[in-house]
Design a protein around this motif. Structure first.
Motif, PDB file in Angstrom:
ATOM      1  N   TYR A  76      37.784  20.312  -5.126  1.00 50.60           N
ATOM      2  CA  TYR A  76      39.045  21.313  -5.057  1.00 50.60           C
ATOM      3  C   TYR A  76      39.038  22.361  -3.878  1.00 50.60           C
ATOM      4  CZ  TYR A  76      39.904  19.964 -10.060  1.00 50.60           C
ATOM      5  OH  TYR A  76      39.912  19.085 -10.996  1.00 50.60           O
ATOM      6  N   ARG A  77      37.923  22.542  -3.058  1.00 53.50           N
ATOM      7  CA  ARG A  77      38.087  23.115  -1.964  1.00 53.50           C
ATOM      8  C   ARG A  77      38.594  22.071  -0.889  1.00 53.50           C
ATOM      9  NH1 ARG A  77      37.407  27.907  -4.049  1.00 53.50           N
ATOM     10  NH2 ARG A  77      35.647  28.833  -3.977  1.00 53.50           N
ATOM     11  N   GLY A  78      38.371  20.943  -1.067  1.00 57.92           N
ATOM     12  CA  GLY A  78      39.260  19.961  -0.262  1.00 57.92           C
ATOM     13  C   GLY A  78      40.575  19.984  -0.512  1.00 57.92           C
ATOM     14  N   LEU A  79      41.086  20.191  -1.785  1.00 59.77           N
ATOM     15  CA  LEU A  79      42.469  20.373  -2.124  1.00 59.77           C
ATOM     16  C   LEU A  79      43.159  21.680  -1.409  1.00 59.77           C
ATOM     17  CD1 LEU A  79      42.948  19.521  -5.836  1.00 59.77           C
ATOM     18  CD2 LEU A  79      43.509  18.052  -3.762  1.00 59.77           C
ATOM     19  N   SER A  80      42.134  22.618  -1.433  1.00 56.96           N
ATOM     20  CA  SER A  80      42.584  24.086  -0.750  1.00 56.96           C
ATOM     21  C   SER A  80      42.560  23.858   0.762  1.00 56.96           C
ATOM     22  CB  SER A  80      41.596  25.217  -1.300  1.00 56.96           C
ATOM     23  OG  SER A  80      40.395  24.976  -0.752  1.00 56.96           O
ATOM     24  N   TYR A  81      41.673  22.943   1.281  1.00 52.88           N
ATOM     25  CA  TYR A  81      41.645  22.776   2.716  1.00 52.88           C
ATOM     26  C   TYR A  81      42.940  22.097   3.073  1.00 52.88           C
ATOM     27  CZ  TYR A  81      40.673  20.173   7.135  1.00 52.88           C
ATOM     28  OH  TYR A  81      40.762  19.592   8.285  1.00 52.88           O
ATOM     29  N   LEU A  82      43.548  21.022   2.257  1.00 50.62           N
ATOM     30  CA  LEU A  82      44.942  20.555   2.376  1.00 50.62           C
ATOM     31  C   LEU A  82      45.964  21.623   2.475  1.00 50.62           C
ATOM     32  CD1 LEU A  82      44.663  17.298   0.527  1.00 50.62           C
ATOM     33  CD2 LEU A  82      44.265  17.442   3.049  1.00 50.62           C
ATOM     34  N   ILE A  83      45.987  22.304   1.624  1.00 49.07           N
ATOM     35  CA  ILE A  83      46.767  23.637   1.437  1.00 49.07           C
ATOM     36  C   ILE A  83      46.711  24.421   2.867  1.00 49.07           C
ATOM     37  CG2 ILE A  83      47.315  25.750   0.530  1.00 49.07           C
ATOM     38  CD1 ILE A  83      46.410  24.483  -2.241  1.00 49.07           C
ATOM     39  N   ASP A  84      45.553  24.793   3.309  1.00 53.27           N
ATOM     40  CA  ASP A  84      45.151  25.600   4.515  1.00 53.27           C
ATOM     41  C   ASP A  84      45.780  24.972   5.658  1.00 53.27           C
ATOM     42  OD1 ASP A  84      44.055  27.049   6.499  1.00 53.27           O
ATOM     43  OD2 ASP A  84      41.944  26.967   5.644  1.00 53.27           O
ATOM     44  N   MET A  85      45.414  23.580   5.779  1.00 49.36           N
ATOM     45  CA  MET A  85      45.811  22.783   7.107  1.00 49.36           C
ATOM     46  C   MET A  85      47.087  22.536   7.191  1.00 49.36           C
ATOM     47  SD  MET A  85      44.203  21.778   9.735  1.00 49.36           S
ATOM     48  CE  MET A  85      42.805  21.709   9.535  1.00 49.36           C
ATOM     49  N   ALA A  86      48.005  22.286   6.016  1.00 52.78           N
ATOM     50  CA  ALA A  86      49.243  22.135   5.944  1.00 52.78           C
ATOM     51  C   ALA A  86      50.005  23.470   6.476  1.00 52.78           C
ATOM     52  CB  ALA A  86      49.867  21.794   4.853  1.00 52.78           C
ATOM     53  N   SER A  87      49.475  24.563   5.775  1.00 51.79           N
ATOM     54  CA  SER A  87      49.997  26.000   6.081  1.00 51.79           C
ATOM     55  C   SER A  87      49.688  26.445   7.602  1.00 51.79           C
ATOM     56  CB  SER A  87      49.484  27.028   5.055  1.00 51.79           C
ATOM     57  OG  SER A  87      49.866  26.602   3.769  1.00 51.79           O
ATOM     58  N   MET A  88      48.657  26.003   8.037  1.00 48.84           N
ATOM     59  CA  MET A  88      48.239  26.216   9.303  1.00 48.84           C
ATOM     60  C   MET A  88      49.456  25.456  10.521  1.00 48.84           C
ATOM     61  SD  MET A  88      45.976  28.505  10.041  1.00 48.84           S
ATOM     62  CE  MET A  88      45.288  28.357  11.648  1.00 48.84           C
ATOM     63  N   PHE A  89      49.637  24.520  10.153  1.00 48.39           N
ATOM     64  CA  PHE A  89      50.333  23.462  10.845  1.00 48.39           C
ATOM     65  C   PHE A  89      51.764  24.415  10.909  1.00 48.39           C
ATOM     66  CE2 PHE A  89      53.631  20.018  11.491  1.00 48.39           C
ATOM     67  CZ  PHE A  89      53.139  19.473  12.764  1.00 48.39           C
ATOM     68  N   VAL A  90      52.200  24.477   9.584  1.00 49.40           N
ATOM     69  CA  VAL A  90      53.745  24.990   9.588  1.00 49.40           C
ATOM     70  C   VAL A  90      53.773  26.219  10.283  1.00 49.40           C
ATOM     71  CG1 VAL A  90      55.314  25.804   7.934  1.00 49.40           C
ATOM     72  CG2 VAL A  90      54.456  23.783   7.525  1.00 49.40           C
ATOM     73  N   CYS A  91      52.991  27.244  10.179  1.00 50.69           N
ATOM     74  CA  CYS A  91      52.822  28.551  10.841  1.00 50.69           C
ATOM     75  C   CYS A  91      52.837  28.366  12.361  1.00 50.69           C
ATOM     76  CB  CYS A  91      51.572  29.301  10.392  1.00 50.69           C
ATOM     77  SG  CYS A  91      52.084  29.929   8.626  1.00 50.69           S
ATOM     78  N   LEU A  92      51.757  27.533  12.864  1.00 51.31           N
ATOM     79  CA  LEU A  92      51.700  27.377  14.162  1.00 51.31           C
ATOM     80  C   LEU A  92      52.792  26.526  14.851  1.00 51.31           C
ATOM     81  CD1 LEU A  92      47.708  27.105  14.229  1.00 51.31           C
ATOM     82  CD2 LEU A  92      49.214  28.987  14.845  1.00 51.31           C
ATOM     83  N   LYS A  93      52.941  25.509  14.397  1.00 54.04           N
ATOM     84  CA  LYS A  93      53.809  24.355  15.008  1.00 54.04           C
ATOM     85  C   LYS A  93      55.384  24.523  14.665  1.00 54.04           C
ATOM     86  CE  LYS A  93      50.521  22.528  17.142  1.00 54.04           C
ATOM     87  NZ  LYS A  93      50.126  22.932  18.701  1.00 54.04           N
ATOM     88  N   VAL A  94      55.475  24.886  13.561  1.00 52.44           N
ATOM     89  CA  VAL A  94      56.879  25.257  13.087  1.00 52.44           C
ATOM     90  C   VAL A  94      57.371  26.496  13.375  1.00 52.44           C
ATOM     91  CG1 VAL A  94      58.735  24.777  11.152  1.00 52.44           C
ATOM     92  CG2 VAL A  94      56.760  23.047  11.598  1.00 52.44           C
TER      93      VAL A  94
END
Length: 128
Positions: A76-94
């Motif tokens: 489940y922390r792996g799922l939250s890691y995906l949330i984290d990484m996707a959110s980081m990508f959107v915030c930083l790159k988009v």
């Protein structure tokens, strides 16, 4: 009381996450994906111990029960890691936000998701 202790250890876990992330980004000059992954690993280890012992007071009767609980926690922390990484990508790159703003925003999402994962799906069967 459980929510208060979860929030306290959630803040502590977030501090671990931020410290490791910015240590890797600023001092070691790691790219954000590697820095975020290493900060995730450190914070998951910290969170498992604190959530199991002091937040949800989970007692594993057998080694197998402990392994199953740890595996569910990591999954489940792996799922939250995906949330984290996707959110980081959107915030930083988009959205082109700063590292700090991106990290702060993603950690709020992750703390909320992790509480529900932990409360409902991980530490719900082993309370004594």
């Amino acid at each position: 009381m459980e929510v208060v202790s979860y929030l306290f250890f959630g803040v502590m876990t977030t501090l671990v996450n931020f410290i490791v992330y910015f240590f890797c980004r600023d001092l070691l000059q790691f790219q954000f994906v590697l820095a975020n992954t290493l900060s995730w690993i450190a914070s998951v280890l910290f969170a498992f111990v604190t959530n199991k012992k002091w937040v949800f007071h989970s007692k594993s009767e057998t080694k197998l029960a402990w392994i199953i609980e740890a595996a569910k926690f990591i999954f489940y922390r792996g799922l939250s890691y995906l949330i984290d990484m996707a959110s980081m990508f959107v915030c930083l790159k988009v959205l082109m936000t700063s590292d700090f703003s991106a990290k702060l925003f993603t950690q709020v999402l992750v703390v909320i998701a992790n509480y529900f994962f932990s409360k409902l799906l991980i530490f719900n069967n082993n309370k004594k």
